[in-house]
Design a protein around this motif. Structure first.
Motif, mmCIF file in Angstrom:
data_model
loop_
_atom_site.group_PDB
_atom_site.id
_atom_site.type_symbol
_atom_site.label_atom_id
_atom_site.label_comp_id
_atom_site.label_asym_id
_atom_site.label_seq_id
_atom_site.Cartn_x
_atom_site.Cartn_y
_atom_site.Cartn_z
ATOM 1 N N GLU A 92 -3.986 3.403 -8.775
ATOM 2 C CA GLU A 92 -5.341 3.373 -8.214
ATOM 3 C C GLU A 92 -5.951 1.975 -8.317
ATOM 4 O O GLU A 92 -6.656 1.519 -7.403
ATOM 5 N N ARG A 123 0.808 -1.210 0.000
ATOM 6 C CA ARG A 123 0.000 0.000 0.000
ATOM 7 C C ARG A 123 0.853 1.278 0.000
ATOM 8 O O ARG A 123 0.593 2.203 -0.775
ATOM 9 N N ASN A 124 1.860 1.332 0.862
ATOM 10 C CA ASN A 124 2.659 2.564 0.944
ATOM 11 C C ASN A 124 3.336 2.916 -0.372
ATOM 12 O O ASN A 124 3.270 4.071 -0.818
ATOM 13 N N LYS A 148 -0.718 6.663 -12.761
ATOM 14 C CA LYS A 148 -1.749 6.987 -11.786
ATOM 15 C C LYS A 148 -2.883 5.961 -11.813
ATOM 16 O O LYS A 148 -3.341 5.483 -10.765
ATOM 17 N N ASN A 152 0.509 12.411 -9.396
ATOM 18 C CA ASN A 152 -0.365 13.586 -9.319
ATOM 19 C C ASN A 152 0.449 14.880 -9.287
ATOM 20 O O ASN A 152 0.088 15.884 -9.923
ATOM 21 N N LEU A 153 1.550 14.848 -8.528
ATOM 22 C CA LEU A 153 2.405 16.033 -8.437
ATOM 23 C C LEU A 153 2.988 16.398 -9.795
ATOM 24 O O LEU A 153 2.977 17.573 -10.205
ATOM 25 N N VAL A 183 0.628 4.220 -2.788
ATOM 26 C CA VAL A 183 0.214 5.583 -2.453
ATOM 27 C C VAL A 183 1.289 6.582 -2.856
ATOM 28 O O VAL A 183 1.004 7.673 -3.377
ATOM 29 N N SER A 184 2.548 6.222 -2.627
ATOM 30 C CA SER A 184 3.654 7.114 -2.984
ATOM 31 C C SER A 184 3.714 7.333 -4.495
ATOM 32 O O SER A 184 3.875 8.470 -4.969
ATOM 33 N N ARG A 225 0.388 17.905 -12.109
ATOM 34 C CA ARG A 225 0.103 19.319 -11.811
ATOM 35 C C ARG A 225 1.217 20.220 -12.321
ATOM 36 O O ARG A 225 0.954 21.316 -12.824
ATOM 37 N N GLY A 282 1.267 7.026 -6.650
ATOM 38 C CA GLY A 282 0.128 7.847 -7.045
ATOM 39 C C GLY A 282 0.333 9.305 -6.689
ATOM 40 O O GLY A 282 -0.031 10.206 -7.458
ATOM 41 N N GLY A 283 0.913 9.564 -5.512
ATOM 42 C CA GLY A 283 1.158 10.955 -5.101
ATOM 43 C C GLY A 283 2.137 11.670 -6.009
ATOM 44 O O GLY A 283 1.901 12.816 -6.423
ATOM 45 N N TYR A 284 3.223 10.986 -6.322
ATOM 46 C CA TYR A 284 4.204 11.612 -7.215
ATOM 47 C C TYR A 284 3.641 11.805 -8.619
ATOM 48 O O TYR A 284 3.931 12.808 -9.291
#
Length: 380
Positions: A209, A170-171, A205, A181-182, A174-175, A185, A177-179
């Motif tokens: 998910e 999971r970690n 991404k 998204n960053l 999540v990491s 943007r 996916g976060g990067y």
């Protein structure tokens, strides 16, 4: 001289019953007893002596209390209650001791007041030996209990594995996916975004998910601690499931035929929320797996022993894929991976029931859900 083939007992010596009547009942597999108001045996056929294990049952003018062993006082007390109260009993189950072994009898009894040829109250008793059926039913319950125990142990082992995998997976997901998204943007903020970068980051991404959702599904699938059993009217579940099937059919263009659930009560200890989800998941997957051209037929059978809920469909699946339908990682008919059938099977098995898929040949498939009532009634 008695007619050929007639097995005359003592009662034939009184003149209450003709020999042709005795010839008839002596050919029956059920035991027949007729007692007077003092519970004296007036008539007993051959099967009655065999079922009760008493050769002396046919002795002259003997009270049945003196003919049966001390261990069968409950049976004698039942006959005394019938003779005294005049109540009628149908399919009353009684435990009976026969040659130091326990037997089960299904007894129907009623009383009538006779005026001729002899006055007085008579007790008429029909005996059926259901010992073999009872033993098979007991063994079936033991096997089902063992299946449920093994299934629970299997789920617990899988849950522990899933928790370990989830913690490690999971970690990073999540990491990632976060990067992703960053970076998306930042690319959007740049005056000259690179479409190729955007495409690949979108892939990252989406996959992150998807993996995160899969880990959540595995955790929920293996979690047996969330169930809370209460005494509920299961007919509500059947009614809502059939209504859901018709709405789903109207929305997807699939014809659905289903019976009407009559008003009433069928009380069982269940987890209402999870049971509704299981039934609806079964209905949803039946519609998904159907070919869309033929009618989806729902059949319902409810009796005092069990609920049988089956769905007949025509499908494009091949026979070799049927055994894998309830595999949590199986995906059919081009659908995205989901745990609907696996979760439905898990919930129904934890309620003491089973779901199976029966291949009927020529593209016909039946999804059959059965949930015995007895296994759920006695649960505190």
């Amino acid at each position: 001289m008695r007619p050929r083939g007639v097995w005359c007992e003592l009662p034939m010596r009184n003149k209450l019953f003709p020999n042709n009547f005795t010839a008839l009942i002596n050919r029956m597999d059920e035991g027949v007893l007729v007692l007077d108001e003092e519970r004296t045996v007036i008539l007993a056929n051959r099967a009655a002596g065999k079922i009760l294990g008493s050769k002396a049952l046919h002795a002259a003018r003997a009270c049945i209390d003196t003919l049966l062993a001390e261990t069968n006082r409950p049976f004698c007390a039942f006959l005394e209650e019938v003779a005294g109260s005049g109540a009628d009993y149908t399919n009353h189950e009684i435990t009976y001791r026969r040659r130091n072994r326990e037997a089960r009898l299904l007894v129907s009894a009623f009383t009538r007041t006779e005026t001729a040829p002899a006055r007085g109250r008579r007790v008429y008793v029909l005996l059926r030996d259901i010992t073999r059926l009872w033993r098979l039913h007991t063994k079936e319950k033991q096997l089902m209990a063992q299946v449920r125990k093994n299934y629970t142990i299997q789920m617990e082992n899988l849950r522990q594995i899933a928790e370990s995998v989830a913690h490690e997976v999971r970690n990073p997901i999540v990491s990632i996916g976060g990067y992703a998204n960053l970076l998306l943007r930042k690319i959007e903020a740049d005056s000259t975004p690179t479409e190729e970068h955007r495409k690949y980051l979108t892939y990252i991404k989406e996959d992150a998910e998807r993996l995160l959702a899969l880990v959540g599904k595995v955790e929920r699938y293996t979690d047996t601690r969330e169930m809370h059993f209460r005494k509920e009217n299961v007919l509500r579940v059947l009614r809502e499931s059939i209504s859901f099937a018709k709405r789903l059919g109207a929305r997807t263009g699939v014809r659905v035929e289903a019976p009407t659930v009559e008003p009433g009560e069928y009380l069982i200890y269940v987890d209402m929320t999870l049971l509704k989800t299981a039934f609806k998941s079964l209905v949803r997957q039946a519609v998904v797996l159907s070919n869309g051209d033929d009618t989806v037929s729902i059949h319902l059978h409810v009796n005092t022993l069990e609920i049988i809920f089956s769905i007949d469909i025509a499908t494009k699946l091949i026979k070799e894929n049927i055994p894998f339908l309830f595999n949590p990682f199986y995906s059919a008919s081009g659908q995205r991976l989901n745990f609907d059938l696996a979760n439905a099977q898990r919930v129904i098995m934890l309620h003491g029931g089973m779901i199976r898929a029966d291949w009927g040949g020529e593209g016909r498939l039946t999804l059959r859900l059965s949930m015995p009532r007895e296994k759920r009634l006695l649960r505190p």
